[in-house]
Write an enzyme that holds these catalytic residues in place. Structure first.
Site, short mmCIF file in Angstrom:
data_model
loop_
_atom_site.label_atom_id
_atom_site.label_comp_id
_atom_site.label_asym_id
_atom_site.label_seq_id
_atom_site.Cartn_x
_atom_site.Cartn_y
_atom_site.Cartn_z
N TYR A 1 -14.59 -12.40 0.31
CA TYR A 1 -15.34 -11.16 0.04
C TYR A 1 -16.63 -11.44 -0.73
CZ TYR A 1 -11.71 -8.13 1.88
OH TYR A 1 -10.85 -7.49 2.72
N ARG B 1 0.82 -1.22 0.00
CA ARG B 1 0.00 0.00 0.00
C ARG B 1 0.85 1.27 0.00
NH1 ARG B 1 -5.54 -0.70 2.22
NH2 ARG B 1 -6.11 -2.76 1.54
N ASP C 1 -7.03 -2.53 -6.83
CA ASP C 1 -7.49 -3.22 -5.63
C ASP C 1 -7.75 -4.68 -5.96
OD1 ASP C 1 -8.48 -2.38 -2.73
OD2 ASP C 1 -9.71 -4.03 -3.46
N ARG D 1 -3.28 6.79 1.55
CA ARG D 1 -3.73 7.98 2.29
C ARG D 1 -2.69 8.61 3.20
NH1 ARG D 1 -8.96 4.99 4.24
NH2 ARG D 1 -7.33 3.43 4.13
O1 CP3 Z 1 0.06 -1.82 -2.44
C1 CP3 Z 1 -0.31 -0.86 -3.16
O2 CP3 Z 1 0.13 0.29 -3.02
C2 CP3 Z 1 -1.24 -1.14 -4.33
C3 CP3 Z 1 -2.61 -0.85 -4.09
C4 CP3 Z 1 -3.49 -1.77 -3.27
C5 CP3 Z 1 -4.70 -1.32 -2.66
N1 CP3 Z 1 -5.34 -2.40 -2.14
C6 CP3 Z 1 -5.17 0.06 -2.68
C7 CP3 Z 1 -6.25 0.46 -1.77
C8 CP3 Z 1 -3.40 -3.14 -3.02
C9 CP3 Z 1 -2.29 -4.11 -3.38
C10 CP3 Z 1 -4.58 -3.52 -2.31
C11 CP3 Z 1 -4.87 -4.92 -1.93
C12 CP3 Z 1 -6.01 -5.17 -1.04
N2 CP3 Z 1 -7.23 -4.56 -1.06
C13 CP3 Z 1 -6.04 -6.20 -0.08
C14 CP3 Z 1 -4.93 -7.19 0.18
C15 CP3 Z 1 -3.89 -6.63 1.04
C16 CP3 Z 1 -4.34 -6.44 2.45
O3 CP3 Z 1 -4.41 -5.28 2.86
O4 CP3 Z 1 -4.53 -7.44 3.13
C17 CP3 Z 1 -7.30 -6.16 0.53
C18 CP3 Z 1 -7.80 -7.08 1.65
C19 CP3 Z 1 -8.06 -5.14 -0.10
C20 CP3 Z 1 -9.47 -4.79 0.15
C21 CP3 Z 1 -9.62 -3.40 0.58
N3 CP3 Z 1 -9.47 -2.31 -0.25
C22 CP3 Z 1 -9.96 -2.92 1.85
C23 CP3 Z 1 -10.22 -3.80 3.07
C24 CP3 Z 1 -10.00 -1.54 1.77
C25 CP3 Z 1 -10.40 -0.58 2.87
C26 CP3 Z 1 -9.37 -0.46 3.92
C27 CP3 Z 1 -8.63 0.81 3.72
O5 CP3 Z 1 -7.39 0.80 3.77
O6 CP3 Z 1 -9.31 1.84 3.53
C28 CP3 Z 1 -9.66 -1.15 0.45
C29 CP3 Z 1 -9.55 0.20 -0.10
C30 CP3 Z 1 -8.19 0.57 -0.63
N4 CP3 Z 1 -7.41 -0.20 -1.43
C31 CP3 Z 1 -7.53 1.82 -0.43
C32 CP3 Z 1 -6.32 1.75 -1.14
C33 CP3 Z 1 -5.28 2.84 -1.26
C34 CP3 Z 1 -8.08 3.00 0.34
C35 CP3 Z 1 -8.93 3.77 -0.63
C36 CP3 Z 1 -9.07 5.23 -0.28
O7 CP3 Z 1 -9.98 5.53 0.52
O8 CP3 Z 1 -8.31 6.05 -0.82
#
Ligand code: CP3
Length: 339
Positions: free
Chosen positions: A147, A23, A72, A27
């Protein structure tokens, strides 16, 4: 090109330990929040110019050793036939609850149906100009199934486990469809220019060894094996999985992600020499002072000294309240270290 990441993942010698951060675009970065104040997360993922811009932000700021496509793991769920929103966590419309629901799940042609993913990858390869490798990714089939069945994050995972124990054939049919989709989805990422990929198995840890083997490892292995001859290193990251390492040891990945719960030296002792390891600083360390960040990062490097290959990363995604200057100190510490 700086190919430290690719060499470390293949367990080839490197002058120093490469670092990227799960990630890494997100943010905690003011420049990301600036872009996000104008568009929602889904629009960001679906607009190749914007996805490229935010992918590049941490590369420019820190000189990390790899870029990871901004997207994502839930992106393929839409062409499989589901509405999805982020609020901020993912919420899936009409989740899978029965064998009849599984019947309706589509196996899409990602290249045609998710063109923005592949356009972003091609754009990024041009923008990166070969400076650092680009990592693609997807969820492991089991984690995506969690999911699709739960419909969102969960505390007890009662719906996916209900299906696992009560209707295992239906869950296997769903996992078959997801695996085929994932093989196509990542295969096309490689065609478009991804130089390594990571399979995220965020929810593997909710399973016991026997159910993990039957419902998670089997399908993750199917994906990893199907992509073995594509010439790109394959990373498998199962969060919270130290109780599953005997099973994970059988998977065909080139590298394994390890979370912060176990030292890398101990992980190496159990997982053996066949894998490079990636990890494993606790993301919460980045909320402490810069000196603490440096001290704890050095401990990780020290414990990784005898690994056949090490890629520095956090044990899970970076947290939104992380001060950007702490990431600076982390990158300087790792990139300045000579083992
Ligand atoms: O690593 C990176 O920089 C690449 C981008 C990336 C995102 N999500 C961006 C994201 C990657 C590789 C993911 C994978 C992801 N997404 C996983 C597996 C990794 C992990 O964390 O276990 C999972 C379970 C998700 C599902 C997901 N997406 C959740 C649970 C959430 C909400 C939690 C949160 O952090 O807000 C997201 C949203 C998400 N995916 C954001 C980002 C940057 C936040 C979006 C925002 O509000 O800007």
């Amino acid at each position: 090109m700086n190919d430290l990441l690719l060499r470390a993942l293949r367990r080839e010698p490197t002058e120093r330990t490469p670092i990227w951060i799960m990630r890494q675009a997100g943010r905690y970065l003011p420049e990301y929040r600036e872009v996000r104040s104008k568009v929602d997360f889904v629009t960001l993922c679906k607009t190749p110019e914007l996805a490229t811009e935010v992918t590049m932000q941490p590369i420019r700021r820190y000189g990390l050793d790899a870029a990871i496509l901004f997207s994502d793991i839930l992106v393929p769920v839409e062409p499989m036939g589901f509405g999805i929103e982020f609020n901020p966590g993912p919420v899936i419309d009409r989740p899978v609850r029965s064998a009849a629901d599984v019947e309706r799940v589509r196996v899409p042609e990602p290249e045609q149906e998710l063109p923005y993913v592949y356009e972003a990858i091609r754009m990024l390869r041009r923008e990166l100009e070969g400076k650092v490798p680009l990592i693609g990714f997807a969820a492991s089939p089991f984690t995506l199934a969690v999911y699709m069945v739960e419909g969102q994050g969960s505390k007890n995972f009662d719906k996916i486990k209900g299906m696992l124990f009560d209707a295992p054939e239906a869950l296997h049919a769903l996992l078959d469809k997801i695996s085929e989709t994932t093989i196509r989805y990542i295969g096309a990422q490689i065609d478009a220019g991804a130089q390594a990929f990571q399979l995220f198995d965020t929810w593997a840890g909710i399973l016991a060894p026997e159910t993990y083997r039957e419902f998670a490892l089997r399908y993750a292995s199917r994906v990893l094996d199907a992509l073995a001859d594509r010439g790109v290193p394959r990373v498998y990251f199962a969060l919270n999985s130290a109780h599953l390492w005997e099973e994970i040891r059988e998977c065909g990945a080139d590298a394994l992600g390890v979370d912060w719960r176990t030292g890398l030296d101990k992980a190496h002792g159990i997982l053996g020499d066949r894998f490079a390891l990636q990890g494993n600083l606790d993301p919460c360390v980045l909320l402490a002072s810069p000196d603490t960040v440096e001290r704890e990062a050095r401990k990780v490097l020290e414990r990784a000294r005898d690994l056949p290959g090490h890629v520095f990363n956090l044990g899970h995604g970076i947290l939104p309240p992380t001060p950007p200057e702490n990431v600076q100190r982390l990158v300087e510490t790792v990139q300045g270290h000579r083992g």
